[in-house]
Design a protein around this motif. Structure first.
Motif, PDB file in Angstrom:
ATOM      1  N   LYS A 127       1.372  -0.789  -0.565  1.00 29.86           N
ATOM      2  CA  LYS A 127      -0.032   0.062   0.195  1.00 29.86           C
ATOM      3  C   LYS A 127       0.914   0.829  -0.667  1.00 29.86           C
ATOM      4  N   GLU A 128       1.911   1.254   0.829  1.00 32.68           N
ATOM      5  CA  GLU A 128       2.867   2.051   1.017  1.00 32.68           C
ATOM      6  C   GLU A 128       3.663   2.529  -0.302  1.00 32.68           C
ATOM      7  N   CYS A 129       4.027   1.765  -0.803  1.00 31.36           N
ATOM      8  CA  CYS A 129       4.303   1.530  -2.473  1.00 31.36           C
ATOM      9  C   CYS A 129       3.777   3.057  -3.431  1.00 31.36           C
ATOM     10  N   PHE A 130       1.862   2.955  -3.394  1.00 28.74           N
ATOM     11  CA  PHE A 130       1.648   3.109  -3.735  1.00 28.74           C
ATOM     12  C   PHE A 130       1.537   4.630  -3.464  1.00 28.74           C
ATOM     13  N   PHE A 131       1.564   4.839  -2.639  1.00 27.30           N
ATOM     14  CA  PHE A 131       1.426   6.652  -1.863  1.00 27.30           C
ATOM     15  C   PHE A 131       2.982   7.380  -2.368  1.00 27.30           C
ATOM     16  N   ILE A 146       6.483   7.303 -10.680  1.00 26.85           N
ATOM     17  CA  ILE A 146       5.282   6.623 -10.255  1.00 26.85           C
ATOM     18  C   ILE A 146       6.251   5.584 -10.349  1.00 26.85           C
ATOM     19  N   SER A 147       7.010   4.808 -11.158  1.00 28.17           N
ATOM     20  CA  SER A 147       7.290   3.841 -11.417  1.00 28.17           C
ATOM     21  C   SER A 147       8.810   3.348 -10.084  1.00 28.17           C
ATOM     22  N   HIS A 148       9.452   4.198 -10.564  1.00 25.42           N
ATOM     23  CA  HIS A 148      10.329   4.396  -9.809  1.00 25.42           C
ATOM     24  C   HIS A 148      10.101   4.612  -8.103  1.00 25.42           C
ATOM     25  N   ALA A 149       9.392   5.532  -7.897  1.00 29.06           N
ATOM     26  CA  ALA A 149       9.182   4.975  -6.142  1.00 29.06           C
ATOM     27  C   ALA A 149       8.514   3.744  -6.030  1.00 29.06           C
ATOM     28  N   ILE A 150       7.945   3.228  -6.655  1.00 26.55           N
ATOM     29  CA  ILE A 150       7.501   2.560  -6.456  1.00 26.55           C
ATOM     30  C   ILE A 150       8.287   1.070  -5.979  1.00 26.55           C
ATOM     31  N   GLN A 151       9.293   1.049  -7.515  1.00 27.83           N
ATOM     32  CA  GLN A 151      10.036   0.041  -7.001  1.00 27.83           C
ATOM     33  C   GLN A 151      11.670   0.462  -6.010  1.00 27.83           C
ATOM     34  N   GLN A 152      11.728   1.199  -6.012  1.00 33.54           N
ATOM     35  CA  GLN A 152      12.394   1.986  -4.511  1.00 33.54           C
ATOM     36  C   GLN A 152      12.013   1.009  -2.721  1.00 33.54           C
ATOM     37  N   HIS A 153      10.583   1.776  -3.571  1.00 29.67           N
ATOM     38  CA  HIS A 153       9.891   1.486  -1.376  1.00 29.67           C
ATOM     39  C   HIS A 153      10.260   0.023  -1.635  1.00 29.67           C
ATOM     40  N   GLU A 155      11.598  -2.888  -2.786  1.00 29.10           N
ATOM     41  CA  GLU A 155      13.103  -2.943  -2.408  1.00 29.10           C
ATOM     42  C   GLU A 155      13.911  -2.686  -1.677  1.00 29.10           C
ATOM     43  N   SER A 156      13.741  -1.227  -0.932  1.00 26.91           N
ATOM     44  CA  SER A 156      14.443  -1.129  -0.077  1.00 26.91           C
ATOM     45  C   SER A 156      13.842  -2.161   1.205  1.00 26.91           C
ATOM     46  N   ASN A 157      12.311  -2.230   1.367  1.00 30.50           N
ATOM     47  CA  ASN A 157      12.151  -3.102   1.633  1.00 30.50           C
ATOM     48  C   ASN A 157      11.983  -4.890   1.899  1.00 30.50           C
ATOM     49  N   GLY A 158      12.929  -5.571   0.561  1.00 34.46           N
ATOM     50  CA  GLY A 158      13.727  -6.913   0.970  1.00 34.46           C
ATOM     51  C   GLY A 158      12.649  -7.156  -0.367  1.00 34.46           C
ATOM     52  N   TYR A 159      11.233  -6.671  -0.708  1.00 33.97           N
ATOM     53  CA  TYR A 159      10.246  -7.683  -1.105  1.00 33.97           C
ATOM     54  C   TYR A 159      11.563  -7.458  -2.962  1.00 33.97           C
ATOM     55  N   SER A 160      10.086  -7.851  -4.323  1.00 28.20           N
ATOM     56  CA  SER A 160      10.499  -7.907  -5.418  1.00 28.20           C
ATOM     57  C   SER A 160       8.806  -7.251  -6.410  1.00 28.20           C
ATOM     58  N   VAL A 161       9.730  -6.889  -7.371  1.00 29.32           N
ATOM     59  CA  VAL A 161       8.110  -6.164  -8.020  1.00 29.32           C
ATOM     60  C   VAL A 161       8.510  -7.264  -9.347  1.00 29.32           C
ATOM     61  N   VAL A 162       6.923  -7.458  -9.577  1.00 29.48           N
ATOM     62  CA  VAL A 162       6.863  -8.091 -10.906  1.00 29.48           C
ATOM     63  C   VAL A 162       6.555  -7.835 -12.127  1.00 29.48           C
ATOM     64  N   ARG A 163       7.739  -7.510 -12.993  1.00 29.52           N
ATOM     65  CA  ARG A 163       7.196  -7.593 -14.323  1.00 29.52           C
ATOM     66  C   ARG A 163       6.471  -8.067 -15.659  1.00 29.52           C
ATOM     67  N   GLU A 164       6.000  -8.542 -14.794  1.00 31.09           N
ATOM     68  CA  GLU A 164       4.760  -9.126 -16.214  1.00 31.09           C
ATOM     69  C   GLU A 164       3.814  -8.347 -16.322  1.00 31.09           C
ATOM     70  N   LEU A 165       3.892  -7.845 -15.663  1.00 30.63           N
ATOM     71  CA  LEU A 165       1.879  -6.913 -15.090  1.00 30.63           C
ATOM     72  C   LEU A 165       2.280  -5.379 -14.640  1.00 30.63           C
ATOM     73  N   ALA A 166       1.552  -5.198 -15.073  1.00 30.62           N
ATOM     74  CA  ALA A 166       1.454  -3.104 -15.431  1.00 30.62           C
ATOM     75  C   ALA A 166       0.400  -2.386 -14.181  1.00 30.62           C
ATOM     76  N   GLY A 167       0.042  -0.791 -14.436  1.00 36.39           N
ATOM     77  CA  GLY A 167      -0.731  -0.102 -14.199  1.00 36.39           C
ATOM     78  C   GLY A 167      -1.104   0.129 -15.573  1.00 36.39           C
ATOM     79  N   HIS A 168      -2.017   0.803 -15.956  1.00 37.26           N
ATOM     80  CA  HIS A 168      -2.773   1.460 -17.333  1.00 37.26           C
ATOM     81  C   HIS A 168      -3.550   2.434 -17.106  1.00 37.26           C
ATOM     82  N   GLY A 169      -3.288   2.753 -18.129  1.00 35.54           N
ATOM     83  CA  GLY A 169      -4.449   4.579 -18.602  1.00 35.54           C
ATOM     84  C   GLY A 169      -6.137   3.860 -18.707  1.00 35.54           C
ATOM     85  N   ILE A 170      -6.812   4.410 -18.208  1.00 36.54           N
ATOM     86  CA  ILE A 170      -8.352   4.052 -18.065  1.00 36.54           C
ATOM     87  C   ILE A 170      -9.555   4.701 -18.377  1.00 36.54           C
ATOM     88  N   GLY A 171     -10.646   4.297 -18.465  1.00 38.34           N
ATOM     89  CA  GLY A 171     -11.757   5.220 -19.793  1.00 38.34           C
ATOM     90  C   GLY A 171     -12.669   4.413 -20.159  1.00 38.34           C
TER      91      GLY A 171
END
Ligand code: MF3
Ligand code: CO
Length: 256
Positions: A127-131, A146-153, A155-171
């Motif tokens: 959740k913190e990654c989003f904010f 946005i992407s960089h801040a999510i990854q940074q938070h 990985e600095s907590n010892g977790y990993s980021v899924v690469r195959e899936l992403a957010g997106h525009g919406i409408g």
């Protein structure tokens, strides 16, 4: 179109309110002993009763209104009578509701009964990654901010980021440009434009980043079998800041 008109924004906001309320409803159902099928059916009824529609149902053959993913399942869990929540599980409920043709998209990972501290920390950090992602991003920046801040938070907590899936525009469609990766450089990606609506959705693994696809063609799980969490909101960027359309009114975070 990437930049929405005022009329479109009104409809997206309404879709997002239905999505948010459906998640609040889903949270009220979460308990050991309920099946993910029964949760989904209740979500579907809630959305229809709220005047919305369920664009996931039938999307590329997807059978349900929501995606419900337990523990090591990251996303796109097909609700099933055979999947029964139990004490200590974490369960990600991903809901898209539409209103008059416009979509809202949001996810929460809920706790079932007494959950281990290490799983709770994963859910909190996701959740913190989003904010962290939206904290410093402004119109004129690249999505990579946005992407960089999510990854940074993560990985600095010892977790990993899924690469195959992403957010997106919406409408009008639930998936529109631009792509919103959860990793990368600040200078990567599309430029954030005024009146752009996007779904930002960190998917964070407790262990390694690798994923596997289930035989049903939908469910995405961690390859190492360790838990994953997911947190998603639909947001609006304008020159005055970012508004989180799917955020609960009593959430401890505030939009700016
Ligand atoms: N809600 C998912 C997302 O965040 C997509 C749902 S896939 C579907 O992008 F098949 F269920 F529609
Ligand atoms: Co999404």
């Amino acid at each position: 179109m990437i930049q929405k008109t005022p009329q479109e924004i009104v409809l997206i906001k309404k879709a997002c309110e239905i999505t948010r309320d459906a998640l609040i409803h889903a949270k009220s159902l979460i308990r050991a002993g309920i099946s993910t099928f029964d949760i989904d059916k209740s979500i579907e009824k809630f959305i229809i009763d709220s005047g919305g529609e369920t664009p996931c149902k039938g999307y590329m053959g997807y059978p349900s209104a929501s995606c419900i993913s337990v523990n090591e399942m990251i996303v796109h869990g097909i609700p099933s009578k055979n999947i029964i929540l139990k004490d200590g599980d974490i369960v990600s409920v991903d809901i898209v509701a539409s209103y008059k043709g416009y979509c809202g998209d949001a996810t929460r990972t809920f706790l079932v009964g007494e959950v281990s501290e290490e799983k709770k920390r994963l859910v909190r950090v996701t959740k913190e990654c989003f904010f962290k992602g939206i904290e410093n991003a402004r119109v004129g920046d690249r999505i990579g901010k946005i992407s960089h801040a999510i990854q940074q938070h993560a990985e600095s907590n010892g977790y990993s980021v899924v690469r195959e899936l992403a957010g997106h525009g919406i409408g009008r469609k639930m998936h529109e440009p631009p792509e919103v990766l959860n990793y990368g450089k600040e200078t990567d990606g599309a430029v954030i434009k005024d009146n752009m609506t996007i779904a930002i959705e960190p998917m964070i693994n407790m262990g390694k980043k690798e994923v596997a696809l289930l035989n049903d063609g939908w469910g995405v799980v961690t390859r190492d079998g360790k838990p994953a969490a997911h947190y998603e909101n639909t947001v609006l960027f304008t020159t005055s800041g970012v508004e989180v359309f799917t955020l609960e009114k009593d959430d401890e975070y505030y939009s700016r």
